[in-house]
Each structure stands twice: as C-alpha cells, then as structure tokens.
Design a protein around this motif. Structure first.
Motif, PDB file in Angstrom:
ATOM      1  N   ALA A 290       8.565   9.409   0.224  1.00 37.56           N
ATOM      2  CA  ALA A 290       8.850   9.609  -1.599  1.00 37.56           C
ATOM      3  C   ALA A 290       8.438   8.349  -1.606  1.00 37.56           C
ATOM      4  O   ALA A 290       9.258   7.886  -1.644  1.00 37.56           O
ATOM      5  CB  ALA A 290      10.182  10.150  -1.492  1.00 37.56           C
ATOM      6  N   ILE A 291       7.952   8.542  -2.777  1.00 37.76           N
ATOM      7  CA  ILE A 291       7.793   7.362  -3.563  1.00 37.76           C
ATOM      8  C   ILE A 291       7.765   7.749  -5.265  1.00 37.76           C
ATOM      9  O   ILE A 291       8.455   8.901  -5.651  1.00 37.76           O
ATOM     10  CB  ILE A 291       6.525   7.314  -4.067  1.00 37.76           C
ATOM     11  CG1 ILE A 291       5.838   7.521  -2.395  1.00 37.76           C
ATOM     12  CG2 ILE A 291       5.784   6.329  -4.851  1.00 37.76           C
ATOM     13  CD1 ILE A 291       3.962   7.479  -2.713  1.00 37.76           C
TER      14      ILE A 291
ATOM     15  N   ALA B  21      -9.865  -1.286  -0.230  1.00 35.74           N
ATOM     16  CA  ALA B  21      -8.404  -0.847  -0.681  1.00 35.74           C
ATOM     17  C   ALA B  21      -8.071  -1.683  -1.918  1.00 35.74           C
ATOM     18  O   ALA B  21      -7.109  -1.137  -2.595  1.00 35.74           O
ATOM     19  CB  ALA B  21      -7.944  -1.789   0.503  1.00 35.74           C
ATOM     20  N   SER B  22      -8.733  -2.701  -2.546  1.00 37.56           N
ATOM     21  CA  SER B  22      -8.858  -3.820  -3.711  1.00 37.56           C
ATOM     22  C   SER B  22      -8.688  -2.184  -4.818  1.00 37.56           C
ATOM     23  O   SER B  22      -8.291  -2.233  -6.533  1.00 37.56           O
ATOM     24  CB  SER B  22      -9.524  -4.270  -3.936  1.00 37.56           C
ATOM     25  OG  SER B  22      -9.504  -5.304  -3.176  1.00 37.56           O
ATOM     26  N   THR B  23      -9.635  -0.881  -4.731  1.00 40.18           N
ATOM     27  CA  THR B  23      -9.752  -0.363  -5.936  1.00 40.18           C
ATOM     28  C   THR B  23      -8.100   0.712  -5.887  1.00 40.18           C
ATOM     29  O   THR B  23      -8.018   0.807  -7.076  1.00 40.18           O
ATOM     30  CB  THR B  23     -10.427   1.021  -5.493  1.00 40.18           C
ATOM     31  OG1 THR B  23     -10.253   2.148  -4.685  1.00 40.18           O
ATOM     32  CG2 THR B  23     -12.113   0.607  -5.456  1.00 40.18           C
ATOM     33  N   TYR B  24      -7.277   0.828  -4.545  1.00 38.30           N
ATOM     34  CA  TYR B  24      -5.943   1.342  -5.424  1.00 38.30           C
ATOM     35  C   TYR B  24      -4.875   0.304  -6.201  1.00 38.30           C
ATOM     36  O   TYR B  24      -3.831   1.236  -7.105  1.00 38.30           O
ATOM     37  CB  TYR B  24      -4.787   1.397  -3.892  1.00 38.30           C
ATOM     38  CG  TYR B  24      -6.237   2.372  -3.094  1.00 38.30           C
ATOM     39  CD1 TYR B  24      -6.391   3.472  -3.032  1.00 38.30           C
ATOM     40  CD2 TYR B  24      -6.398   1.434  -1.983  1.00 38.30           C
ATOM     41  CE1 TYR B  24      -7.441   4.384  -2.345  1.00 38.30           C
ATOM     42  CE2 TYR B  24      -7.418   2.375  -0.856  1.00 38.30           C
ATOM     43  CZ  TYR B  24      -7.389   3.649  -1.038  1.00 38.30           C
ATOM     44  OH  TYR B  24      -8.266   4.513  -0.014  1.00 38.30           O
ATOM     45  N   LEU B  25      -5.454  -0.813  -5.573  1.00 40.97           N
ATOM     46  CA  LEU B  25      -4.482  -1.630  -6.366  1.00 40.97           C
ATOM     47  C   LEU B  25      -4.644  -2.034  -7.515  1.00 40.97           C
ATOM     48  O   LEU B  25      -3.997  -2.383  -9.022  1.00 40.97           O
ATOM     49  CB  LEU B  25      -4.436  -3.680  -6.059  1.00 40.97           C
ATOM     50  CG  LEU B  25      -3.754  -3.912  -4.254  1.00 40.97           C
ATOM     51  CD1 LEU B  25      -3.840  -4.052  -3.365  1.00 40.97           C
ATOM     52  CD2 LEU B  25      -2.289  -3.035  -4.745  1.00 40.97           C
TER      53      LEU B  25
ATOM     54  N   ALA C  72       2.742  -3.133   0.241  1.00 38.86           N
ATOM     55  CA  ALA C  72       2.098  -4.376  -0.870  1.00 38.86           C
ATOM     56  C   ALA C  72       2.693  -3.374  -2.174  1.00 38.86           C
ATOM     57  O   ALA C  72       3.128  -3.931  -2.810  1.00 38.86           O
ATOM     58  CB  ALA C  72       0.794  -3.783  -1.026  1.00 38.86           C
ATOM     59  N   LEU C  73       2.810  -1.760  -2.089  1.00 38.83           N
ATOM     60  CA  LEU C  73       3.901  -1.446  -3.500  1.00 38.83           C
ATOM     61  C   LEU C  73       5.153  -1.900  -3.560  1.00 38.83           C
ATOM     62  O   LEU C  73       5.106  -2.405  -4.892  1.00 38.83           O
ATOM     63  CB  LEU C  73       3.754   0.066  -2.691  1.00 38.83           C
ATOM     64  CG  LEU C  73       1.760   0.848  -3.269  1.00 38.83           C
ATOM     65  CD1 LEU C  73       1.732   2.373  -3.323  1.00 38.83           C
ATOM     66  CD2 LEU C  73       1.594   0.077  -4.869  1.00 38.83           C
ATOM     67  N   ARG C  74       5.748  -1.929  -2.207  1.00 41.82           N
ATOM     68  CA  ARG C  74       7.037  -2.125  -2.412  1.00 41.82           C
ATOM     69  C   ARG C  74       7.046  -3.941  -2.777  1.00 41.82           C
ATOM     70  O   ARG C  74       8.407  -3.754  -3.949  1.00 41.82           O
ATOM     71  CB  ARG C  74       8.128  -2.195  -0.582  1.00 41.82           C
ATOM     72  CG  ARG C  74       7.849  -0.763  -0.761  1.00 41.82           C
ATOM     73  CD  ARG C  74       8.994  -0.579   0.180  1.00 41.82           C
ATOM     74  NE  ARG C  74       7.844  -0.683   1.887  1.00 41.82           N
ATOM     75  CZ  ARG C  74       7.909   0.253   2.087  1.00 41.82           C
ATOM     76  NH1 ARG C  74       7.751   1.567   2.063  1.00 41.82           N
ATOM     77  NH2 ARG C  74       6.812   0.515   3.565  1.00 41.82           N
ATOM     78  N   ALA C  75       6.458  -4.523  -2.637  1.00 41.76           N
ATOM     79  CA  ALA C  75       6.668  -5.924  -2.963  1.00 41.76           C
ATOM     80  C   ALA C  75       6.090  -5.874  -4.124  1.00 41.76           C
ATOM     81  O   ALA C  75       6.074  -6.980  -5.184  1.00 41.76           O
ATOM     82  CB  ALA C  75       5.576  -6.580  -3.030  1.00 41.76           C
TER      83      ALA C  75
END
Length: 418
Positions: free
Chosen positions: A7-8, A244-248, A407-410
């Motif tokens: 869950a996010i 991968a960078s596109t998500y960020l 990465a998202l958690r960071a």
C-alpha cells in the motif's frame, strides 16, 4: 513466487531530494555481451545490477567468460574473446534483451546451444531474428516461433547481406549487428521495409559496438555495414537508466517537487529520455502521443495522463503487446480499475480519459502488475495522488530497478505491506 502487496500512502508534501537512478539496463546488457566477445579484461562502471543483467551475466559465465562483480555498480569481464558451447541450456527468465542478443551471439559457439525462458518468455516472438540468421546459413529453430530456441553454432557469423523485419522489435536488429562484427567478412544488416519500432536503441547499439572497437557504417537509413573486426576489451561507463528516470520525473511534476537525478536530461542518450519533454508539459500533455520511439516510457506517460487537463490518445504502441506482458491491455485494465473507463483500448491505441479531479480522492484499487516491472512502477505514480491504491507483487520491479521502493521512501513516501 509473488511478493506481499504494498500500500502506498499519498504524500502530503512535494517530493524533494536527490535520487541516483540505476544504470541503464539496455546499455548494461549490450556492454556485458560486447565485453564477453572481446579478448581481455573490460571494466563496466555505472552498471545495473538487476534480474535481467544477472541472467545475462550468468549465461556468459556458462559460456566460459569470467564476470566478476567488485561492487554494486561494476562488472569486470575477462574473456578469451570467444564463447564456449555451454553444457546446459541458457535459461533467461523473461529478459528480452538477453534472449534476443544471445540468440544471435551463440552462433559464435561451436555446437548446439539451447536458449529458454519462463512462461512469459515462451510467448514472446523471436521468429524474425531466426529467419534472418538462417539466411546467413546459421541453423536456428523455434517450433512455436517463440523460445525455446536451438542454434547450431559454427564459430563465426558468416558474411554477406542479411535482411531483418524489425517491426516487432529493434532488439532483433541490435542482435544481428553485435554478432556481425564476428563475421568471416563484412555483413550488411538491412531492414526489410522502413518500419523499426525504436531506432534510438539501434543507435545505442552502434555506439556501444564502436566503443569496443567495431566499425559500423550507415549505408543508408535502412542498412548498416559491419566490418569483421571483432571486439577489443575496454573500460566502459554506463549512463543512468532513462526509463527508470521517467518515474522520478513524473513524480516530480505530480507533486510539485524537485528531484535531482545527478545528471541533466540533455546528457541522456537513450530514446526514453524523449519523454522528459512531454512530462514537463504536464498538466497539458498533447492530445495524441506517438510512443513508438519511447516505448518503455509509455506506461509512465499513460498514468501521468490520468491527471492531465484533457484526454490523451497513445498511438504507435502495438509492440507494447509483446513486451513482458500486453502492456496496452494492462494499462487500460488497471487504469479502469481505479475508475471505470479511465483507460480503454481502441485497436492498438490506448485512450486515457484524463481527469484532474482524481487527485486527492480515495479510490481503493488493487493494481495487478502482470509480473511486469513497468506496470508496478508506473501505477505507483497514481498512488502519489490517489488514496487506497495497493500494488500487487511489488518485488517484480527487481527486473530493472530493485531499489525503486526505497527511492520513493527516501523522498518521504510512506508504504506498508498489506
């Protein structure tokens, strides 16, 4: 085995910080193969360590190449400059680059080589590549038109002219080009027609080949001449992964944040970096986006389009149906799981019925990921603005971006296993 659902929780703040994306999968697997075909020692830095590159490295080790991993982002490849016939089949999971590239490369062995994958790989077509190889006199067979594949290696790749239908995958073209430098004489690799799904990836291949000493000349827009130079060991730096960078980049615009990737957009040479220009147009994406030259960025753009000011149609994406899953169908299905009719298939196009009012709502949805890393990572973006979203089998991101959730958690995004 699938992993527990994740869950996010939508963040209440803009995402600000620095994230180092993983190395490019596309470039890493090209460089691993070229280093294996080069006599001597090559050091690859900035490399991706993921399921796909691990499978490639393991297959090369089966063929007598030493592949060492001194740290988390490096490979040291020491090769006699040839591939030995493996004692058992090369098992490549659902790693498309490894399967296509190695299918051509194992013709350089002397003997029979079998290449196989998982159930998903056994549905991914490879017939056009095998037909091209047979035209060069190489024995190559797959009874179903998909893996498993049997190749009769003869120690070289022949000479002359080979035509390839690249309409399903540019990886067929790249596979032939890389093996062609180990021919008996010059080889002309020509497209059968004008259609090529992602020309930028062929440009990546030619650049990597040149770095390892190959000589490739563009005869015209549809033909490349490869000289029989073989390859020379070299040290090679791999740029971060644009897909991968596109998500960020999308997470940045969705939350009004600022995420430093440590590399300017202009420094990326991969085709999916083209998506950055579109992402910066949000929430005013164009009404029609042709995704043919940035296919792996389409899932990112499709989820971003859900929050756009106006609907978006994605065209030129028929080849997404033969990726890790049928991504056109998966995107339409999972968008509509969030809200009925949010995504729909129209022939091979994807139409997203954008609605900025989705942001801030709670719309419980358990997102199926189809064992596809890009479906999982792109739908995590929806969860940045919509409450109640759960990602099923989140560990599937390990195919190309094992550290994605970290990465998202960071950046301050909270997650929990459910």
């Amino acid at each position: 085995m699938s992993s527990p659902p994740l869950a996010i929780i939508p963040p209440t703040h803009a995402l600000v910080g620095r994230v180092t994306p993983p190395g490019s999968k596309s470039i890493t697997n090209r460089a691993l193969l070229l280093a294996a075909l080069a006599r001597g020692r090559s050091r690859l830095t900035g490399a991706l360590k993921s399921r796909d590159t691990t499978l490639m490295a393991a297959a090369l080790r089966q063929m007598g190449v030493a592949v060492d991993e001194p740290d988390d982002t490096s490979f040291v490849v020491t090769s006699p400059g040839r591939l030995s016939t493996p004692d058992s089949p090369l098992v490549l999971g659902n790693a498309g680059t490894a399967m296509r590239f190695l299918t051509a490369a194992v013709a350089l062995c002397r003997g029979t080589v079998v290449l196989d994958g998982d159930d998903a790989m056994r549905k991914r077509p490879i017939g056009p590549l095998l037909a091209a190889m047979r035209s060069l006199g190489i024995g190559a067979d797959a009874p179903t038109g998909c893996p498993p594949v049997t190749v009769e290696g003869r120690g070289h790749f022949g000479a002359g002219r080979v035509e390839i239908d690249g309409s399903l995958s540019s990886q067929y073209v790249s596979a032939l080009l890389m093996a062609a430098a180990c021919g008996e004489g010059p080889i002309d690799v020509a497209l059968a027609g004008q259609d090529l799904d992602a020309r930028g990836y062929v440009d990546l291949t030619v650049a990597a080949m040149t770095a390892f000493g190959a000589r490739v000349t563009a005869v015209d827009r549809t033909t490349w001449r490869v000289e029989p130079t073989g390859y020379a060991a070299t040290d090679f730096v791999i740029e971060p992964d644009a897909s991968a960078s596109t998500y960020l980049w999308a997470a940045e615009v969705l939350t009004g944040g600022r995420i430093d990737l440590g590399l300017p957009i202009a420094a990326f040479t991969q085709p999916d970096a083209q998506a950055a220009r579109l992402i910066r147009m949000f929430p005013h994406l164009p009404p029609v986006i042709n995704g043919s030259q940035m296919q792996d960025a389409v899932p990112t753009l499709a989820v971003l389009a859900a929050f756009n000011a106006t609907p978006v149609r994605f065209t030129g994406i028929a080849n997404l149906r033969v990726k890790e899953c049928d991504r056109v169908h998966a995107l339409a299905t999972e968008l509509s799981r969030i809200r009925f009719g949010l995504g729909r298939e129209d022939g091979d196009d994807l139409v997203v019925a954008s609605d900025p009012a989705l942001a801030g709502q709670t719309l419980p949805a358990r997102i199926a990921t189809y064992e596809d890393h890009r479906i999982a990572m792109s739908f995590a973006l929806a969860a940045l603005r919509i409450g109640g979203i759960v990602i099923l089998d989140p560990a599937c991101v390990g195919k190309t971006y094992p550290g994605y959730w970290d990465a998202l958690r960071a950046l301050g995004v909270q997650t929990r296993a459910v």
